[in-house]
Design a protein around this motif. Sequence first.
Motif, PDB file in Angstrom:
ATOM      1  N   LYS A 222     -24.902 -42.519 -27.892  1.00 23.78           N
ATOM      2  CA  LYS A 222     -23.962 -42.153 -27.620  1.00 23.78           C
ATOM      3  C   LYS A 222     -23.798 -41.972 -26.213  1.00 23.78           C
ATOM      4  O   LYS A 222     -23.801 -41.940 -25.123  1.00 23.78           O
ATOM      5  CB  LYS A 222     -23.076 -42.191 -28.220  1.00 23.78           C
ATOM      6  N   LYS A 223     -24.738 -40.501 -26.546  1.00 23.30           N
ATOM      7  CA  LYS A 223     -24.845 -39.551 -25.465  1.00 23.30           C
ATOM      8  C   LYS A 223     -25.622 -40.237 -24.230  1.00 23.30           C
ATOM      9  O   LYS A 223     -25.469 -39.467 -23.076  1.00 23.30           O
ATOM     10  CB  LYS A 223     -24.960 -38.367 -25.364  1.00 23.30           C
TER      11      LYS A 223
ATOM     12  N   GLN B 158     -24.119 -43.090 -22.803  1.00 31.55           N
ATOM     13  CA  GLN B 158     -23.162 -42.373 -21.301  1.00 31.55           C
ATOM     14  C   GLN B 158     -23.855 -42.036 -20.524  1.00 31.55           C
ATOM     15  O   GLN B 158     -23.089 -42.273 -19.452  1.00 31.55           O
ATOM     16  CB  GLN B 158     -22.267 -41.396 -22.033  1.00 31.55           C
TER      17      GLN B 158
ATOM     18  N   THR C 144     -25.268 -44.845 -18.079  1.00 28.10           N
ATOM     19  CA  THR C 144     -23.247 -45.240 -17.360  1.00 28.10           C
ATOM     20  C   THR C 144     -23.329 -45.067 -16.600  1.00 28.10           C
ATOM     21  O   THR C 144     -22.853 -45.358 -15.239  1.00 28.10           O
ATOM     22  CB  THR C 144     -22.098 -45.491 -18.358  1.00 28.10           C
TER      23      THR C 144
ATOM     24  N   ASP D  68     -16.996 -51.790 -17.484  1.00 26.59           N
ATOM     25  CA  ASP D  68     -16.091 -51.812 -17.160  1.00 26.59           C
ATOM     26  C   ASP D  68     -14.947 -52.586 -17.039  1.00 26.59           C
ATOM     27  O   ASP D  68     -13.474 -51.931 -17.791  1.00 26.59           O
ATOM     28  CB  ASP D  68     -15.962 -50.219 -18.293  1.00 26.59           C
TER      29      ASP D  68
ATOM     30  N   ASP E  80     -16.637 -50.427 -29.916  1.00 30.30           N
ATOM     31  CA  ASP E  80     -16.228 -48.766 -30.060  1.00 30.30           C
ATOM     32  C   ASP E  80     -16.109 -49.025 -28.324  1.00 30.30           C
ATOM     33  O   ASP E  80     -16.681 -49.123 -27.692  1.00 30.30           O
ATOM     34  CB  ASP E  80     -17.340 -48.045 -30.885  1.00 30.30           C
ATOM     35  N   PRO E  81     -14.885 -48.147 -28.126  1.00 25.81           N
ATOM     36  CA  PRO E  81     -14.651 -48.247 -26.263  1.00 25.81           C
ATOM     37  C   PRO E  81     -15.133 -47.350 -26.082  1.00 25.81           C
ATOM     38  O   PRO E  81     -15.765 -47.155 -24.791  1.00 25.81           O
ATOM     39  CB  PRO E  81     -13.109 -48.158 -26.585  1.00 25.81           C
ATOM     40  N   ASP E  82     -15.447 -46.032 -26.576  1.00 24.98           N
ATOM     41  CA  ASP E  82     -16.535 -44.791 -26.495  1.00 24.98           C
ATOM     42  C   ASP E  82     -18.058 -45.423 -25.959  1.00 24.98           C
ATOM     43  O   ASP E  82     -18.208 -44.655 -26.078  1.00 24.98           O
ATOM     44  CB  ASP E  82     -16.322 -43.614 -26.923  1.00 24.98           C
ATOM     45  N   TYR E  83     -18.395 -46.824 -26.680  1.00 21.60           N
ATOM     46  CA  TYR E  83     -19.477 -46.798 -27.369  1.00 21.60           C
ATOM     47  C   TYR E  83     -19.667 -48.049 -26.644  1.00 21.60           C
ATOM     48  O   TYR E  83     -20.480 -48.849 -27.586  1.00 21.60           O
ATOM     49  CB  TYR E  83     -19.722 -46.566 -28.626  1.00 21.60           C
TER      50      TYR E  83
END
Length: 944
Positions: A590-591, A594, A597, A796, A901-904
């Motif tokens: 995930k990191k 991010q 992105t 996004d 997942d909005p954060d992923y």
Amino acid sequence: MFGDYYTWTYPDIPENVAQELLQLNGSLVVVGVVGRSDCDLANKMLAFGMEPPDDHTPEDGQIQCYYKPGTFSLLLHFESTYDAEISGQMIDVCIEDVDTPFDIDNFFERIRCRFVRMMLLALHVCHIVVYVENGLTFDPTLLTVFQLAKFAREQHLMQFLPQMLRETPAARISERTRLCAPRILFLFENFPGDEPKTRESVSTCEFQMEDCIYELLRRYNIVTNSSSNSLVALPNNKQFVFFNAHEELHEDKLLKAIDCLNETMYKPDLKEEQEDLEILAMAPFDGFVKPYTLPVYDKEWENLQYQEDHTLWNFLQRHVQDALVGCFDAGSFQQHAQQGPFQLLNSQEWHDCMATMHKLLVENAKDPDYETSNEEYKLFLKNFDEDLNYEKKFWAHLCELGLKKGIAAYKNAAPANYGTATHRQLLADATLAFEEEGRGPQAQAALEKLAAICHKHWEDGRQQCELLSLRSHPCTLPKNMPHEKHNSGVIHISTCNCGRTQGRREDPFNLRQANYEFYEHIAQMCNLCVKVKQYQFPIFEPSVSDYRAAAFEAAFPLLNTGKSGAPQDEDAGEDEAEEEEGQERELPTKKQLQNTTGNCCSHPLSPTFGSDLNMSIAGFGASLKEAQASSDQLSKSEKNTTSSGTSSADTENELVVELQEPAKKEAREDVGPTDAVSTSTTEYLPGLVHTVSNFGLLPLFPSWSLACVGPSSIYSHNTGLQEHFQSGFLSGANFLLPWDVQLRLVHALKQQYQQQHHGKKQQRWKKQGDRLSLKIFVGMEYECSRGHRFMMCAPDRVLRGGADIERDTCSKVVHNNMPLYYPCPCRSQKNFLAQLMRIHVVTPKAPVNIIVDPKVCVGRYTFTLGSILPPRLSQSAYWIIRLPYVYQGDDVLIAPPDQLDPDYPLAGGYLLPGMFGVVETDPTLDLNEPGMMGASAGGNFTRI
């Protein structure tokens, strides 16, 4: 001899006692004492003033006999499981048996069945039965014992006892099977502590208890007016309940000794004083003046006399006398004389009868190997405990009712065909219906039976196939019926390759249905698809009839790098280096996602991006060292540009294209794009082409589509994509994003281009000396299963209209990782996921061609078009790249996520940046011809 009575354990009767009992002739009244006890010796005879020897050990089924000389009564103390000492012994045995789990319900059933067996024996060999209760009230469970004993006597004993007793010494009672309908008496060892122990109070308690017991026994038909139907009898106008109010039974001997010691130590001195002697001398007799005891009044004298007479022995002897004079009555409170059977035996006759009944009812039941020719008696020995277990029958009956109700609820609600989820829901509803009736310890076994019956009903031609589709929906067709094509009943709305026609598609169950057959089918209904020019992707062409799918190593799928030894250009070498580096991060954290992105791309951009480099168009496959050198040139070029007065905005998105000489072009024309690659004709690639798949393997069908849907003039940036051309777009999300790309021509043949393009209108490119300004329109289209289509203006963000289009908007989608799945903005209770399905490209009319090389990273795979060289798009045309509907690796299907997942956002996959390139227009290729449309770019090109 023990005190003033004899005691022995049956059947070991002492000789002298036997002789004394024989002298009674036919006047022996047998009294049985059964019930409860709390003491260590299980003794219930203390109220009679008797107790067993000190070495006595209580046992279940043991009978202790008591006889007081001079009386006509023989007392039998029945030790049973209702004695606390014996039940405690049984609990210890059950706990020590580690092989058998302790079942509390089964344990109490065994206790009750053994007590009923001892009660039956007492009712058949005794004239009087005294039930001892250590509580203050009548135990209602005794009614159950009486009912079970009556059931066992009528249903079992009366079936075999008359016949089996004829050939025994107990033949005198063979027809009646017992001495009489025994009279039942009740002894309560304790008296309520809050009640005064006076004659009136004790008598009131006894009379009230008699009324209660009589009403219960009559209600449950334990006592009737007929001796043949009565299990026991009650006396006519005589007391049959006794409360022990004046004698303390089972007292603590240590406390009693301490009280005696205190009384002795503090006993008052009765010695007369000197002054009293003169007064005593005048008395007519001793004790006349000063009595040694307090005066007793008439009322107190009456209570003292009542305490002396109110004993259990006197209470019992009144009933014994009734038996001796023949005043026993079989019914209850009958006014006429006794007409029922009643028989007094001598000691020898009774002993023979007792031995026979004890063997039939007690001893033989303990021997599991006992054989008998009497079938009724055999059933009695085998099924006695089972027949008396009325709770088990009751619970079994309730479970049977619940089972019928549950099965009916399941079958009535079951459709013709249904799957596992429906079966589980129906089974849950059937379980709730069962629990409305089913109770008890057998409920769990009944529920298992219910589940088995419902499962069998489901499998009996009603089970669905339930093969999961590629979108994780089960097939709804019957499992046992043959079907050529699976069907989940789920319908999706999808668009054709050209984007003009939308249609209903069934849920796909294989890769061919998902990525090829639907688009071929809907193309026949679309009047534009049949006219557009398609890029022909390489597919598998078999040379044998038994061709097969290629097998892959399951544990090491990424070891098949596909290096066939054929010569590869520098471009391919760099791609392999980048892919090998990318496989180390197949499943990015995930990191990492991010970070990528934020950095706008997952792979390093081409060193020509945003620079004014003086390099050849062979830079697309530059090595890492060349990239570093290009970066150095980039910094120098930026410094030079700034010092020369050119703004940074003018050099943004500027590429350097070195134009080649015509002679050099002709030298390259002899080399075909696929001459160096040999493909297999016996094995095909089962999934999609990816970066580590063998170049010698090709798929059976193309999963991608690249089509030119018309000239660039069909798109107007003022109105966007119209419904008649591209249907299904959401309002405001139907615009392409303009992309300004600056090109600088190095060693350009200015005169050649001036002559070639002299007098023609320049469209979407401007020539400024040796610089070209290209305007390309790009759109990243997403589509959900309901047919809603929309463009994205950022990784996004959904495009909301022309106001969202800014100068650098397109750079956000072409230079960043674009998520493969994104929540659809359509309003619905269910959050539908839209998938990146198409890439729209409007090419400029310029002396260059746009090259496309999309790469989609899903899981550990990076999927590509499968062409050795990327396709070349014709000038001034509208191109649409349709991405695969379903992605599959070598032998692994990659299903879309259920929710995002909005954060992923990149967890489900993403499109890698850098898919566009630019190459000099080859005048030897006529891309307007159908055969050359989208031909592969020969030679090298520059990545935009």
